[in-house]
Write a protein that holds these residues in place. Structure first.
Motif, PDB file in Angstrom:
ATOM      1  N   VAL A 106       0.985  -1.084  -0.018  1.00 32.13           N
ATOM      2  CA  VAL A 106       0.041   0.054   0.169  1.00 32.13           C
ATOM      3  C   VAL A 106       0.763   1.186  -0.037  1.00 32.13           C
ATOM      4  O   VAL A 106       1.845   1.326   0.829  1.00 32.13           O
ATOM      5  CB  VAL A 106      -0.937   0.160   1.155  1.00 32.13           C
ATOM      6  CG1 VAL A 106      -1.792   1.221   1.295  1.00 32.13           C
ATOM      7  CG2 VAL A 106      -1.707  -1.095   1.168  1.00 32.13           C
ATOM      8  N   VAL A 107       0.746   2.060  -0.992  1.00 32.58           N
ATOM      9  CA  VAL A 107       1.507   3.367  -0.994  1.00 32.58           C
ATOM     10  C   VAL A 107       0.607   4.524  -0.636  1.00 32.58           C
ATOM     11  O   VAL A 107      -0.658   4.725  -1.118  1.00 32.58           O
ATOM     12  CB  VAL A 107       1.973   3.848  -2.559  1.00 32.58           C
ATOM     13  CG1 VAL A 107       2.824   4.880  -2.477  1.00 32.58           C
ATOM     14  CG2 VAL A 107       2.803   2.330  -2.806  1.00 32.58           C
ATOM     15  N   LEU A 108       1.177   5.036   0.333  1.00 29.13           N
ATOM     16  CA  LEU A 108       0.321   6.343   1.147  1.00 29.13           C
ATOM     17  C   LEU A 108       1.135   7.567   1.023  1.00 29.13           C
ATOM     18  O   LEU A 108       2.219   7.750   0.859  1.00 29.13           O
ATOM     19  CB  LEU A 108       0.108   5.935   2.649  1.00 29.13           C
ATOM     20  CG  LEU A 108      -0.505   4.620   3.124  1.00 29.13           C
ATOM     21  CD1 LEU A 108       0.046   4.013   4.343  1.00 29.13           C
ATOM     22  CD2 LEU A 108      -2.146   4.824   2.942  1.00 29.13           C
ATOM     23  N   PRO A 109       0.394   8.484   1.236  1.00 30.22           N
ATOM     24  CA  PRO A 109       1.160   9.960   1.076  1.00 30.22           C
ATOM     25  C   PRO A 109       1.924   9.978   2.616  1.00 30.22           C
ATOM     26  O   PRO A 109       1.471   9.414   3.518  1.00 30.22           O
ATOM     27  CB  PRO A 109      -0.018  10.988   1.367  1.00 30.22           C
ATOM     28  CG  PRO A 109      -1.325  10.287   0.591  1.00 30.22           C
ATOM     29  CD  PRO A 109      -1.245   8.882   0.985  1.00 30.22           C
ATOM     30  N   GLU A 110       3.000  10.612   2.297  1.00 30.68           N
ATOM     31  CA  GLU A 110       4.065  10.592   3.650  1.00 30.68           C
ATOM     32  C   GLU A 110       3.260  11.251   4.974  1.00 30.68           C
ATOM     33  O   GLU A 110       3.660  10.602   6.191  1.00 30.68           O
ATOM     34  CB  GLU A 110       5.078  11.602   3.262  1.00 30.68           C
ATOM     35  CG  GLU A 110       6.398  11.123   4.292  1.00 30.68           C
ATOM     36  CD  GLU A 110       7.534  11.731   3.560  1.00 30.68           C
ATOM     37  OE1 GLU A 110       8.456  10.950   3.480  1.00 30.68           O
ATOM     38  OE2 GLU A 110       7.569  12.791   3.275  1.00 30.68           O
ATOM     39  N   ALA A 111       2.297  12.186   4.731  1.00 30.47           N
ATOM     40  CA  ALA A 111       1.826  12.532   6.011  1.00 30.47           C
ATOM     41  C   ALA A 111       0.444  11.858   6.383  1.00 30.47           C
ATOM     42  O   ALA A 111      -0.361  12.191   7.309  1.00 30.47           O
ATOM     43  CB  ALA A 111       1.278  14.025   5.756  1.00 30.47           C
ATOM     44  N   HIS A 112      -0.130  10.631   5.671  1.00 33.05           N
ATOM     45  CA  HIS A 112      -1.096  10.016   6.232  1.00 33.05           C
ATOM     46  C   HIS A 112      -0.968   9.350   7.346  1.00 33.05           C
ATOM     47  O   HIS A 112       0.053   9.153   7.877  1.00 33.05           O
ATOM     48  CB  HIS A 112      -1.476   8.773   5.102  1.00 33.05           C
ATOM     49  CG  HIS A 112      -2.626   8.181   5.182  1.00 33.05           C
ATOM     50  ND1 HIS A 112      -3.209   7.330   6.071  1.00 33.05           N
ATOM     51  CD2 HIS A 112      -3.694   8.357   4.158  1.00 33.05           C
ATOM     52  CE1 HIS A 112      -4.109   6.853   5.792  1.00 33.05           C
ATOM     53  NE2 HIS A 112      -4.581   7.523   4.691  1.00 33.05           N
ATOM     54  N   VAL A 145       3.776   0.648   2.634  1.00 32.42           N
ATOM     55  CA  VAL A 145       3.563  -0.216   3.920  1.00 32.42           C
ATOM     56  C   VAL A 145       3.318  -1.684   3.648  1.00 32.42           C
ATOM     57  O   VAL A 145       2.402  -1.940   2.583  1.00 32.42           O
ATOM     58  CB  VAL A 145       2.638   0.432   4.757  1.00 32.42           C
ATOM     59  CG1 VAL A 145       2.324  -0.390   5.967  1.00 32.42           C
ATOM     60  CG2 VAL A 145       3.074   1.886   4.942  1.00 32.42           C
ATOM     61  N   ALA A 146       3.740  -2.709   4.084  1.00 33.10           N
ATOM     62  CA  ALA A 146       3.354  -3.782   3.754  1.00 33.10           C
ATOM     63  C   ALA A 146       1.776  -4.164   4.386  1.00 33.10           C
ATOM     64  O   ALA A 146       1.006  -3.582   5.290  1.00 33.10           O
ATOM     65  CB  ALA A 146       4.245  -4.772   4.512  1.00 33.10           C
ATOM     66  N   ILE A 147       1.371  -5.292   3.579  1.00 32.12           N
ATOM     67  CA  ILE A 147      -0.002  -5.610   3.849  1.00 32.12           C
ATOM     68  C   ILE A 147       0.142  -7.094   4.562  1.00 32.12           C
ATOM     69  O   ILE A 147       0.689  -7.986   4.207  1.00 32.12           O
ATOM     70  CB  ILE A 147      -0.902  -5.790   2.395  1.00 32.12           C
ATOM     71  CG1 ILE A 147      -0.834  -4.544   1.814  1.00 32.12           C
ATOM     72  CG2 ILE A 147      -2.385  -6.373   2.894  1.00 32.12           C
ATOM     73  CD1 ILE A 147      -1.415  -4.615   0.326  1.00 32.12           C
ATOM     74  N   ALA A 148      -1.045  -6.963   5.599  1.00 33.61           N
ATOM     75  CA  ALA A 148      -0.652  -8.339   6.611  1.00 33.61           C
ATOM     76  C   ALA A 148      -1.540  -9.417   5.754  1.00 33.61           C
ATOM     77  O   ALA A 148      -2.171  -9.171   4.809  1.00 33.61           O
ATOM     78  CB  ALA A 148      -1.757  -8.097   7.592  1.00 33.61           C
TER      79      ALA A 148
END
Length: 305
Positions: free
Chosen positions: A175-181, A261-264
């Motif tokens: 999962v790619v998120l905005p850095e401020a998420h 971020v890795a996914i469970a």
């Protein structure tokens, strides 16, 4: 004796699912296609297609004959390549590859191949698995660097297939998120935690994959954008348009403003490998497969995937 042209027609019917579309692809009339299929059935003494108002499907006998048709077409193409190689005096090798896998694995693998067989001329075609595997079956390429998700590969690899599959590495999606998420600092996320997030995706197949995983988690994802480029998708994430689901190997080059971020488990994963025609790995193909395996192992050891 079975007519090769009738096998070619049956292959087209199987590919297109109707006599009309097969006729258009072969530049024949639908009547001519029907006659070729009927003549094939008479010569076999068995029905090869089942006709209905929804189109045409293969019978068990038809599936066997389509497999034979693919083998015949591949053998003829292979023979033509051998003749061409005799004329050129140099070994030729043609490889189809999807973009991110080729970018990660091919430079090192081709360097190994060139070192071992310096007279080999390599041709590379950029192609997704749904296109590269049919090219392989037709004999247009010698190998296909491809991938699949949970289900089988396009082309229905199996014990009766003309193709063989050599696994290279697993490529988990992140999962790619905005850095401020607010979730960007987590080491791992359950996909159900992302139920209210908008998504931007870099591949239509990834969207279909996300929807399957989201359905298992009990939500319908809101997709605000789709692209055919993972870097562009990450750029949209950095701009705050949403979050994305992107393979590990497509996280390069690094991009400011995002965090992966890795996914469970169960973790969405692409399974990368190389497909070849069963029983036809000449020295160049065998050497390249070994080089791809070595490059994949080196890549895994560095923690890239």
């Amino acid at each position: 004796m079975i007519d090769v042209q009738r096998l070619r027609v049956l292959r087209a019917v199987a590919e297109h699912g109707s006599f009309n579309q097969a006729a258009a692809a072969l530049h024949l009339t639908p009547s001519a296609v029907s006659q070729h299929v009927a003549a094939l059935e008479r010569s076999l003494g068995a029905q090869v297609v089942a006709r209905s108002t929804r189109g045409v499907t293969l019978t068990p006998a038809g599936r066997i004959m389509v497999g034979a048709a693919e083998s015949v077409a591949a053998e003829l193409a292979h023979a033509k390549q051998q003749v061409d190689r005799l004329g050129s005096g140099r070994s030729q090798l043609t490889l189809a590859t999807f973009t991110s896998g080729g970018r990660l694995l091919l430079p090192g693998a081709l360097a190994r191949l060139t070192s071992a067989l310096p007279d080999t001329v390599v041709h590379v075609k950029e192609s997704e698995p749904e296109d590269s595997l049919p090219l392989l079956r037709q004999g247009a390429v010698d190998l296909a660097l491809a991938y699949h998700f949970d289900g089988p590969l396009p082309g229905q690899l199996g014990p009766n297939s003309s193709l063989t599959w050599t696994p290279l590495l697993d490529d988990p999606l992140l999962v790619v998120l905005p850095e401020a998420h607010h979730l960007a600092s987590r080491a791992r996320l359950d996909i159900a935690e992302l139920a209210t997030e908008p998504w931007v995706l870099g591949c239509l197949k990834t969207e279909a994959y996300l929807r399957r995983y989201a359905e298992r988690a009990g939500f319908e994802p809101e997709v605000r954008g789709t692209t055919t480029d993972y870097f562009f998708a990450r750029s949209l994430v950095a701009a705050g348009m949403g979050i994305s689901l992107i393979p590990s190997i497509a996280q390069s080059p690094p991009l400011a403003g995002v965090r992966a971020v890795a996914i469970a488990p169960p973790t969405p994963t692409r399974h990368i490998g190389v497909a070849t025609i069963r029983g036809r790995n000449h020295a160049q193909a065998t050497t390249l497969i070994q080089a791809l395996q070595e490059q994949a192992a080196a890549t895994a050891s560095t923690g890239t995937v």
